[in-house]
Design a protein around this motif. Structure first.
Motif, PDB file in Angstrom:
ATOM      1  N   THR A  70       0.843  -1.199   0.000  1.00  0.00           N
ATOM      2  CA  THR A  70       0.000   0.000   0.000  1.00  0.00           C
ATOM      3  C   THR A  70       0.874   1.242   0.000  1.00  0.00           C
ATOM      4  O   THR A  70       1.994   1.227   0.522  1.00  0.00           O
ATOM      5  CB  THR A  70      -0.942   0.029   1.225  1.00  0.00           C
ATOM      6  N   GLU A  95      -5.121   2.658  11.829  1.00  0.00           N
ATOM      7  CA  GLU A  95      -5.804   3.349  10.747  1.00  0.00           C
ATOM      8  C   GLU A  95      -4.767   3.977   9.827  1.00  0.00           C
ATOM      9  O   GLU A  95      -3.794   4.574  10.294  1.00  0.00           O
ATOM     10  CB  GLU A  95      -6.721   4.439  11.308  1.00  0.00           C
ATOM     11  N   GLN A 100      -8.793   3.719   6.088  1.00  0.00           N
ATOM     12  CA  GLN A 100      -9.034   2.288   6.277  1.00  0.00           C
ATOM     13  C   GLN A 100      -8.482   1.821   7.625  1.00  0.00           C
ATOM     14  O   GLN A 100      -7.389   2.203   8.023  1.00  0.00           O
ATOM     15  CB  GLN A 100      -8.377   1.475   5.160  1.00  0.00           C
ATOM     16  N   TRP A 102      -7.280  -1.390   9.880  1.00  0.00           N
ATOM     17  CA  TRP A 102      -6.663  -2.709   9.703  1.00  0.00           C
ATOM     18  C   TRP A 102      -6.335  -3.284  11.079  1.00  0.00           C
ATOM     19  O   TRP A 102      -6.249  -2.568  12.073  1.00  0.00           O
ATOM     20  CB  TRP A 102      -5.371  -2.595   8.913  1.00  0.00           C
ATOM     21  N   GLN A 121      -5.331  -7.412   8.147  1.00  0.00           N
ATOM     22  CA  GLN A 121      -6.660  -7.606   7.576  1.00  0.00           C
ATOM     23  C   GLN A 121      -7.494  -6.366   7.810  1.00  0.00           C
ATOM     24  O   GLN A 121      -7.337  -5.684   8.821  1.00  0.00           O
ATOM     25  CB  GLN A 121      -7.362  -8.800   8.239  1.00  0.00           C
ATOM     26  N   HIS A 122      -8.418  -6.115   6.879  1.00  0.00           N
ATOM     27  CA  HIS A 122      -9.342  -4.983   7.050  1.00  0.00           C
ATOM     28  C   HIS A 122     -10.192  -5.198   8.299  1.00  0.00           C
ATOM     29  O   HIS A 122     -10.578  -6.307   8.614  1.00  0.00           O
ATOM     30  CB  HIS A 122     -10.284  -4.856   5.841  1.00  0.00           C
ATOM     31  N   GLY A 123     -10.482  -4.125   8.992  1.00  0.00           N
ATOM     32  CA  GLY A 123     -11.347  -4.165  10.155  1.00  0.00           C
ATOM     33  C   GLY A 123     -10.580  -4.234  11.452  1.00  0.00           C
ATOM     34  O   GLY A 123      -9.366  -4.387  11.490  1.00  0.00           O
TER      35      GLY A 123
END
Length: 130
Positions: A70, A95, A100, A102, A121-123
């Motif tokens: 990223t 964040e 986003q 993570w 991972q997202h979230g």
């Protein structure tokens, strides 16, 4: 003989009644117990505890960010939990500057080496704890 028969039948009746009154006990886990990261600060040796952002946490997260594909940069560290094992496990919510959120887990060995044990991972890792 009649007395023996009455005594035997009475004993059998009491035994049967006692067995019929026993209920089956089952252990149910609450949803908080399924994710060990949800049970923080419960005093269990080797359990997860809420932690603050330390230099070690920042180095652990830098290790993860270097491995992520990223261009976004770190905005803030949202939540940290740690677990003392043969070293330290860190669970980190963070964040990025694109908004986003993570989560990841990183192990720090006793020699100070970092290893990502759960890919980013997202979230949030604590999203299941509500």
């Amino acid at each position: 003989m009649k007395r023996f028969t009455i005594l035997t039948l009475s004993s059998l009746l009491l035994f049967t009644a006692g067995c019929a009154q026993q209920t089956e006990q089952t252990t149910t886990l609450s949803s908080d117990n399924t994710n060990p990261l949800c049970n923080v600060n419960n005093g269990m040796a080797g359990g997860w505890v809420t932690s603050s952002v330390t230099p070690d946490v920042e180095v652990a997260l830098d290790h993860v960010l270097n491995m992520m594909n990223t261009s976004a940069k770190l905005s803030q560290i949202l939540d940290v939990r740690s677990q003392v094992v043969n070293g330290i496990n860190y669970a980190i919510d963070f964040e990025l500057d694109d908004g986003q959120v993570w989560n990841t887990q990183v192990f720090r060995s006793l020699k100070g080496q970092f290893k990502m044990t759960k890919p980013a991972q997202h979230g949030s890792f604590s999203q299941d704890c509500q």
